[in-house]
Design an enzyme around this catalytic site. Structure first.
Site, mmCIF file in Angstrom:
data_model
loop_
_atom_site.group_PDB
_atom_site.id
_atom_site.type_symbol
_atom_site.label_atom_id
_atom_site.label_comp_id
_atom_site.label_asym_id
_atom_site.label_seq_id
_atom_site.Cartn_x
_atom_site.Cartn_y
_atom_site.Cartn_z
ATOM 1 N N PHE A 116 -2.832 8.555 -4.768
ATOM 2 C CA PHE A 116 -3.979 8.420 -4.018
ATOM 3 C C PHE A 116 -3.357 8.435 -2.487
ATOM 4 O O PHE A 116 -2.238 7.638 -2.240
ATOM 5 C CB PHE A 116 -4.598 6.947 -4.124
ATOM 6 C CG PHE A 116 -5.758 6.651 -2.918
ATOM 7 C CD1 PHE A 116 -6.655 7.343 -3.132
ATOM 8 C CD2 PHE A 116 -5.449 5.847 -2.124
ATOM 9 C CE1 PHE A 116 -7.875 7.242 -2.235
ATOM 10 C CE2 PHE A 116 -6.466 5.709 -1.193
ATOM 11 C CZ PHE A 116 -7.556 6.337 -1.122
ATOM 12 N N ASP B 40 4.820 8.562 0.154
ATOM 13 C CA ASP B 40 3.617 7.570 0.665
ATOM 14 C C ASP B 40 3.812 6.371 0.393
ATOM 15 O O ASP B 40 3.863 5.817 -0.810
ATOM 16 C CB ASP B 40 2.426 8.211 0.037
ATOM 17 C CG ASP B 40 1.189 7.334 0.474
ATOM 18 O OD1 ASP B 40 1.297 6.277 0.988
ATOM 19 O OD2 ASP B 40 -0.060 7.909 0.037
ATOM 20 N N LYS C 240 -1.147 -0.182 5.673
ATOM 21 C CA LYS C 240 -1.515 -1.444 5.050
ATOM 22 C C LYS C 240 -0.613 -2.761 5.455
ATOM 23 O O LYS C 240 -0.944 -3.136 6.547
ATOM 24 C CB LYS C 240 -1.392 -1.361 3.469
ATOM 25 C CG LYS C 240 -2.434 -0.369 2.937
ATOM 26 C CD LYS C 240 -2.766 -0.610 1.582
ATOM 27 C CE LYS C 240 -4.035 0.219 1.200
ATOM 28 N NZ LYS C 240 -3.855 1.382 0.595
HETATM 29 C C1 LIG Z 1 -4.537 2.622 0.887
HETATM 30 C C2 LIG Z 1 -3.578 3.971 0.772
HETATM 31 C C3 LIG Z 1 -3.590 5.125 1.617
HETATM 32 C C4 LIG Z 1 -4.824 5.016 2.568
HETATM 33 O O1 LIG Z 1 -4.928 4.392 3.525
HETATM 34 P P1 LIG Z 1 -6.135 3.900 4.455
HETATM 35 O O2 LIG Z 1 -5.506 2.803 5.532
HETATM 36 O O3 LIG Z 1 -7.192 3.368 3.457
HETATM 37 O O4 LIG Z 1 -6.474 5.089 4.992
HETATM 38 C C5 LIG Z 1 -2.766 6.095 1.370
HETATM 39 N N1 LIG Z 1 -1.994 6.046 0.436
HETATM 40 C C6 LIG Z 1 -1.849 4.959 -0.475
HETATM 41 C C7 LIG Z 1 -0.363 4.940 -1.233
HETATM 42 C C8 LIG Z 1 -2.898 3.937 -0.205
HETATM 43 O O5 LIG Z 1 -2.465 2.899 -1.100
#
Ligand SMILES: *Cc1c(COP(=O)(O)O)cnc(C)c1O
Length: 399
Positions: free
Chosen positions: A128, A213, A242
């Site tokens: 994701f 990521d 985050k």
């Molecule tokens: C939450 C998340 C995103 C996206 O972040 P947003 O602040 O919601 O745009 C991207 N990559 C990972 C692994 C995530 O957990």
């Protein structure tokens, strides 16, 4: 009727205040927070150091735009570079924007080298990366792509963990590999150090870039500042968000000097990204995260949580089939449907948790969680599983 888009199946529960790892609903009910606004509230709620920082920043300059020098942003960037592989940072407001910046940086790097047709990125099933058009293409989840027209070109998706498949997929157009060291939303799957090291090696052999990521698994959550440190490798580009703002919208794309060099004036931008208010919070968060002993305490808490979850799995083998994740990005694969179980935990046991793919219950407490609070959460989980057993026995009527 809500005036909002119906993009969320929202609960009616609304919180009035928070304190540490606890949230209080409008009716005063206390909840133990193992959700953390999806791994965001790294320092829990109403952390005094962050509250002081945001108040004092609010009385100065909130916003100026990136056409001026922003001292708090310069400071946060150099502190992040000091603590990581990176030499340069681009600040965003979210994780998905950090991923966008990472994709653009990788592609632009090869364009600047005269290899414009090298734009393909190898990514993984179950990942994701966010919800922009670029990020849904990178994530490859068919459910998130449906109905939004042709997806952004140039992504290949493979099974995580299969190094031979990655090797076979690399071609003349491949420019980068993109991966979450610990998949969050997809099902709380931690990559092995061997796989991460193998990806690094393949990138080096083929002149490709490794993009990590770490939006969810980074910023201390796994018991290291960044999750890739567990495998002893470093990326070329990394997306962060985050925990970095602990609740204030902030994200960042970090890169080595060589890779960031292609991002010259005009190639990218953000009106808000890294504004004075956001970076004042970011610096205050970093004060706490990088304080001596903090990440070590997260590591201890993570090990304790996993120990307790393994015990719980032995006690309820008919409900829990697997303990997953790393540190305080933990998950249990369960038999009862996770959506219903999350609601049961919340409504009957006042424990906030969140589901993930593959019917996994995701546990994401604030990084300040104590041993006592971990035990309380485990007890609530045990009570919830016991309640299911009792209902199945038909003894619920006697309650
Ligand atoms: C939450 C998340 C995103 C996206 O972040 P947003 O602040 O919601 O745009 C991207 N990559 C990972 C692994 C995530 O957990």
């Amino acid at each position: 009727m809500s005036a909002l888009y119906g993009t969320y199946a929202r609960s009616e529960l609304a919180f009035e205040r928070g304190e540490g790892v606890r949230l209080f609903a409008q009716d005063g009910t206390e909840y133990l927070d193992f959700h953390s606004g999806i791994a965001v509230n790294a320092l829990g709620h109403a952390d005094p150091h962050i509250v002081t920082a945001i108040k004092s920043a609010a009385e100065k300059v909130w916003h100026t735009s990136n056409t001026f020098t922003i001292p708090e942003q310069e400071k946060l960037a150099s502190r992040l570079c000091e603590a990581t592989f990176a030499d340069a940072v681009f600040f965003t407001n979210s994780g998905t924007e950090a991923i966008e910046c990472a994709i653009k940086t990788a592609r632009r790097h090869f364009y600047a080298k005269g290899e414009a047709d090298r734009y393909e990125i190898i990514a993984f099933n179950g990942s994701f990366h966010g919800r922009t058009m670029g990020a849904i293409a990178a994530g490859g989840n068919p459910g998130y792509l449906e109905g939004f027209g042709p997806p952004l070109e140039g992504f290949k998706h493979l099974a995580p963990g299969d190094l031979d498949a990655v090797k076979a997929a690399i071609g003349p157009q491949s420019c980068a590999i993109l991966i979450e060291p610990v998949q969050g939303e997809g099902g709380v799957t931690a990559m092995t150090p061997e796989f991460m090291q193998g990806l690094r090696r393949l990138c080096d052999e083929h002149g490709m870039l490794l993009i990590l990521d770490e939006v969810q698994c980074g910023y201390g959550r796994t018991g290291m500042f960044f999750a890739h440190e567990w495998s002893g490798i470093t990326p070329d580009i990394m997306a962060v968000a985050k925990g970095i703002g602990a609740g204030f919208p902030l994200g960042a794309c970090l890169a080595t000097a060589e890779v960031a060099a292609a991002m010259v004036p005009g190639t990218h931008g953000s009106t808000y990204g890294g504004n004075p208010l956001a970076c004042a919070v970011g610096n205050a968060v970093l004060d706490r995260i990088l304080a001596p002993g903090f990440i070590e305490s997260v590591n201890n808490a993570g090990q304790s949580l996993h120990w307790h979850l393994r015990q719980l799995a032995q006690r309820f083998p008919h409900h829990i089939t697997e303990v997953r994740g790393k540190g305080l990005l933990a998950g249990i694969k369960i038999k009862p449907p996770v959506k219903d179980f999350v609601v049961r935990l919340r409504d009957d046991h006042h424990l906030l948790a969140i589901g993930a793919g593959d019917n996994v219950l995701r546990l994401l407490p604030p990084l300040i969680i104590s041993e006592d609070d971990i035990k309380q959460a485990i007890e609530k989980l045990a009570e919830a599983f016991t309640a299911i057993d009792r209902e199945a026995d038909g003894t619920i009527a006697a309650d």
